[in-house]
Motif scaffolding. Structure first.
Motif: not given
Length: 536
Positions: A282-297, A477-481
């Motif tokens: 599987f590929g994980l698109p990085w720039a402006r995608c994964w690197d923009s995901v908030a840490q709780p998610r 799943g669910t995040d910390s909130s």
């Protein structure tokens, strides 16, 4: 018989009593799936009339359900949707030629008559589904205003997120579906299926443009619109999708050579278990995608990524070469990004003018014949329709998008055609296609089985919309909130089967880790605010 998922005993404890699902014939139907319903009805422990009554007492639906029960007793079951109650989008945009109204959430179309069922609605009826009603939506599918409360319409009011009722359900509300019926159907121009599926903790399938007909659906863009399905599980959403796939001579994109014979493909055959993950890449698109995901998610997704890798798959970094051009620096959704000859909205506003006017021309018993009539109606009814900034809280920018659509006049000029070609090329060849076949710095090409995104902000969804490509979103799943976190899988056109395989395999893995999907908690259930900000 119980509807319990693997590895978890489902409980409604902690849910306010008013929101709990009662038993029926001593059967626990909380989070019940389509397969379980079919088993229960086949064993004679419940009829379709029983369940439809349990879901929602609608006289017209009960008569249909009774007829379907008679067919079942006579040994005829039309499809996996036989006797299953569903919802379709509206007070919005899927036309049903019955007592229900199809209005795009606007008072302007109240009382209008459609010439016939939408094509997908007719397929659902033929498949034996029981259409209980129309779900609420963002008025005019979010195309009326730049700034607005998602899930709000003057006819339906504010729809809310079932995990926190002070929040919106994101664009087109799937909220009405999960705890009322097992399957519902929605339309997507850009993020209107995958977005709400993600924040409401359910499965959403947005198919390739042309796999499902748009005839009889209030349109936005003939180049981008598609019709898809929501469900509690991948299998349920696939059952819904299978019920609406089919060629339609009135929708030319469903009868192209590239789409030929797709309705003959049994999508359920692609359902898989976690064992299928061995050897996948599987590929994980990085720039402006994964690197923009908030840490709780990210924290939630990383646990699933580790489990996927432990099951024998690889997850490697990839990139959308078009990311800097097509995606905002913070990874957020923006269909007006770029100059006029590069903007998705250039295409949308021209298509919306022509396609909505064409739809309105076929209605009877209404004076509304063109978008200009809608704008005028809103102006005359400022107290409910909010035509100007500040009129009502749900529409801070008034009806500015509708006014811009009127100004363009539906002219397909050189700028329109340049914009259409540009967004399709960038999102395909320089976007999803390139990320699936990623050329590394060393010159090696890595071919991926699918792309994975944790895409609450919508950047990946927007590329798929512009490309006309499919997506499946599954809850992980669910995040910390306490808000749902979802994983979306993307591929090229007509690869629904591939996405179903990997989505169901990852879902099976998640079920074995945590049990059933995250179920609504109904926090802040007395909220009456108008939420304008997206989920954090």
């Amino acid at each position: 018989m119980s509807s319990k998922g693997p590895g978890r005993s489902l409980s409604q404890q902690g849910i306010p009593e008013d929101f709990r699902i009662p038993t029926l014939n001593s059967l626990d139907l909380y989070e019940v799936t389509v397969d379980t319903l079919q088993c229960i009805m086949s064993e004679g422990n419940m009829t379709s009339v029983d369940y439809v009554t349990h879901c929602l007492e609608r006289i017209h639906a009960l008569a249909i359900a009774a007829k379907l029960d008679e067919e079942r007793q006579a040994g005829h079951v039309r499809s996996i949707l036989h006797g299953i109650p569903v919802l379709v989008k509206d007070r919005k945009n899927m036309a049903t030629k019955d007592k229900m109204q199809t209005t795009a959430g606007s008072w302007a179309l109240l009382g209008s008559k459609v010439p016939k069922d939408a094509y997908v609605v007719s397929r659902l009826r033929d498949a034996g589904a029981v259409i209980l009603g129309h779900a609420n939506m963002s008025e005019w599918a979010s195309v009326r205003s730049t700034k607005y409360s998602t899930g709000y319409s003057p006819r339906g009011g504010q729809t809310r997120n079932p995990f926190d009722l002070s929040q919106s359900p994101c664009r087109i509300p799937a909220f009405a579906m999960p705890e009322i019926v097992p399957i519902s159907f929605g339309t997507e121009t850009d993020t209107s299926i995958i977005g709400p599926a993600g924040v409401n903790g359910i499965v959403g399938i947005k198919p390739t443009v042309g796999l499902t007909s748009r005839t009889g659906v209030i349109p936005i863009s003939r180049n981008i619109d598609t019709v898809g399905a929501f469900g509690r599980t991948v299998a349920d959403a696939v059952a819904g999708l299978s019920g609406i796939v089919g060629p339609d001579e009135e929708d030319l994109l469903t009868v192209t050579e590239s789409r030929k014979d797709k309705e003959k493909e049994a999508h359920s055959k692609f359902l898989a278990t976690s064992a299928a993950l061995k050897g996948a890449k599987f590929g994980l698109p990085w720039a402006r995608c994964w690197d923009s995901v908030a840490q709780p998610r990210k924290d939630v997704a990383l646990r699933i990524f580790e489990a996927i890798e432990n099951a024998g798959a690889e997850i490697l970094r990839t990139e959308f070469p078009c990311a800097e051009d097509r995606i905002a620096p913070d990874g957020s959704w923006d269909w007006k990004r770029g100059g006029p000859a590069e903007s998705e909205f250039t295409v949308v506003k021209v298509d919306a003018y022509n396609d909505i006017n064409a739809y309105l021309s076929k209605l009877s018993k209404t004076p509304i014949r063109k978008i200009e009539d809608i704008v005028a109606f809103n102006t005359r009814n400022a107290g409910t329709e909010g035509p100007d900034p500040g009129d009502i809280p749900a529409f801070p920018s008034g009806q500015d998008n509708l006014q811009e659509i009127v100004r363009c006049g539906g002219l397909k000029d050189e700028t329109y055609w340049k914009a259409l070609g540009y967004i399709q090329h960038q999102s395909r060849a320089q976007g999803i296609d390139a990320a699936l076949n990623f050329n590394t710095e060393g010159g090696n090409i890595t071919e991926f089985d699918a792309l994975l995104l944790c895409d609450r902000k919508g950047a990946g969804q927007q590329l798929a919309a512009q490309a006309g490509y499919p997506i499946i979103s599954i809850p992980i799943g669910t995040d910390s909130s306490g808000y749902p976190v979802s994983l979306s899988l993307q591929h090229k056109a007509w690869q629904e089967g591939t996405l179903i395989k990997w989505a169901s395999a990852i879902e099976d893995l998640v079920h074995h880790m945590y049990g059933w999907r995250p179920t609504p908690t109904y926090k802040m259930h007395q909220s009456k605010n108008i939420p304008l900000d997206p989920l954090p």
